[in-house]
Enzyme design. Structure first.
Site, PDB file in Angstrom:
ATOM      1  N   ASN A  68     -58.877  38.843 -30.760  1.00  0.00           N
ATOM      2  CA  ASN A  68     -58.378  38.797 -29.063  1.00  0.00           C
ATOM      3  C   ASN A  68     -58.273  40.209 -28.521  1.00  0.00           C
ATOM      4  OD1 ASN A  68     -56.940  36.494 -30.342  1.00  0.00           O
ATOM      5  ND2 ASN A  68     -54.709  37.731 -30.668  1.00  0.00           N
ATOM      6  N   ALA A  69     -58.619  41.183 -28.927  1.00  0.00           N
ATOM      7  CA  ALA A  69     -58.667  42.818 -28.760  1.00  0.00           C
ATOM      8  C   ALA A  69     -60.114  42.278 -28.043  1.00  0.00           C
ATOM      9  CB  ALA A  69     -58.341  43.734 -29.589  1.00  0.00           C
ATOM     10  N   MET A  70     -61.024  41.641 -28.628  1.00  0.00           N
ATOM     11  CA  MET A  70     -62.214  41.256 -27.984  1.00  0.00           C
ATOM     12  C   MET A  70     -61.966  40.454 -26.287  1.00  0.00           C
ATOM     13  SD  MET A  70     -65.495  42.196 -27.603  1.00  0.00           S
ATOM     14  CE  MET A  70     -65.751  43.328 -28.597  1.00  0.00           C
ATOM     15  N   THR A  71     -61.667  39.513 -26.561  1.00  0.00           N
ATOM     16  CA  THR A  71     -61.703  38.344 -25.664  1.00  0.00           C
ATOM     17  C   THR A  71     -60.800  39.599 -24.323  1.00  0.00           C
ATOM     18  OG1 THR A  71     -61.038  36.972 -27.603  1.00  0.00           O
ATOM     19  CG2 THR A  71     -59.750  36.360 -25.064  1.00  0.00           C
TER      20      THR A  71
ATOM     21  N   ASP B 121     -67.492  37.128 -24.279  1.00  0.00           N
ATOM     22  CA  ASP B 121     -66.647  36.044 -25.031  1.00  0.00           C
ATOM     23  C   ASP B 121     -67.531  35.475 -26.453  1.00  0.00           C
ATOM     24  OD1 ASP B 121     -64.819  33.970 -24.758  1.00  0.00           O
ATOM     25  OD2 ASP B 121     -67.132  32.754 -24.873  1.00  0.00           O
TER      26      ASP B 121
ATOM     27  N   ASP C 297     -65.628  37.921 -29.688  1.00  0.00           N
ATOM     28  CA  ASP C 297     -64.770  36.968 -30.520  1.00  0.00           C
ATOM     29  C   ASP C 297     -64.576  36.458 -31.200  1.00  0.00           C
ATOM     30  OD1 ASP C 297     -64.916  35.196 -28.660  1.00  0.00           O
ATOM     31  OD2 ASP C 297     -62.957  35.414 -27.295  1.00  0.00           O
TER      32      ASP C 297
ATOM     33  N   THR D 130     -57.029  31.724 -35.052  1.00  0.00           N
ATOM     34  CA  THR D 130     -55.444  31.750 -35.334  1.00  0.00           C
ATOM     35  C   THR D 130     -55.507  30.321 -34.034  1.00  0.00           C
ATOM     36  OG1 THR D 130     -54.823  32.871 -33.908  1.00  0.00           O
ATOM     37  CG2 THR D 130     -55.050  33.686 -36.092  1.00  0.00           C
TER      38      THR D 130
ATOM     39  N   ASP E 251     -61.391  31.925 -20.111  1.00  0.00           N
ATOM     40  CA  ASP E 251     -62.321  31.478 -20.111  1.00  0.00           C
ATOM     41  C   ASP E 251     -61.845  31.284 -18.514  1.00  0.00           C
ATOM     42  OD1 ASP E 251     -63.904  32.444 -21.873  1.00  0.00           O
ATOM     43  OD2 ASP E 251     -63.549  30.817 -22.885  1.00  0.00           O
TER      44      ASP E 251
END
Length: 208
Positions: free
Chosen positions: A29-32, A66, A69, A80, A91
């Site tokens: 989620n942090a990378m996203t 993207d 992640d 998840t 996105d």
């Protein structure tokens, strides 16, 4: 379409990176969120100010995060449901920011209403392409087809801006109008796929 052929090859490259990032404590989620924030911020900064070549490379770099992640999620044993929703939402935000920024460039720098119109049409059609698939899946149907999916949309748009940044005339104009045509075709393909999926489901239920 590109996703079907490229996913396995890309995963072989990104999965080892995902393992390293997990060891460093990076979460999917942090990378996203990081990739999305960078793509949005630099899109709205570089393209409207006419820095098309720099914008192409910088935004492409953030968009490529993207891929990581998903690699991080696989390294952690799987994603998840929340992560999937967050990724899809981000996105849409990043794609919308890119095309809005190109439209802004068209109005302010290029002063081309036709280019601005193409960018805005692409923005709307891109959201519809994604929506049809999401809505179909929510209804238990299939729409996993399409000439121009997200990867193709990004490649076509950014190749156009990059070539224009290198001085190729009308490159971004041609790219976006091709993207308009491809997106319309993709929407049609997905609607047909949904109809066939719905008919198949009805036939299956009737035979039970």
């Amino acid at each position: 379409m590109l996703n079907i052929f490229a996913r396995a090859s890309v995963s072989r490259v990104t999965d080892p990176i995902g393992v390293v990032l997990v060891r460093l404590g990076v979460t999917p989620n942090a990378m996203t969120l990081f990739g999305t924030a960078g793509a949005i911020g630099f899109s709205l900064w570089l393209f409207p100010t006419g820095h098309l070549l720099a914008g192409t490379f910088v935004v492409w770099g953030f968009m490529m995060l993207d891929l990581l992640d998903g690699a991080i999620a696989r390294a952690r044993g799987g994603g998840t449901p929340f992560g999937g929703v967050l990724d899809s939402t981000c996105d849409r935000l990043a794609d919308g920011a890119l095309l809005a920024a190109i439209a802004w460039y068209a109005f302010v720098v290029a002063q081309s209403r036709w280019l601005a119109a193409a960018a805005l049409i692409c923005l709307v059609l891109g959201q519809v392409v994604s929506y049809v698939k999401a809505r179909a899946e929510a209804a238990g149907l299939s729409a996993d087809v399409g000439l121009v999916e997200r990867a193709e949309r990004l490649i076509i748009a950014l190749v156009g801006t990059g070539l224009t940044g290198l001085g190729v005339p009308y490159a971004v104009d041609v790219a976006l109008w091709l993207l308009v045509a491809g997106s319309v075709i993709t929407i049609g393909q997905r609607i047909v796929a949904v109809r066939r999926s719905a008919d198949a489901l009805s036939t299956s239920e009737a035979g039970e």
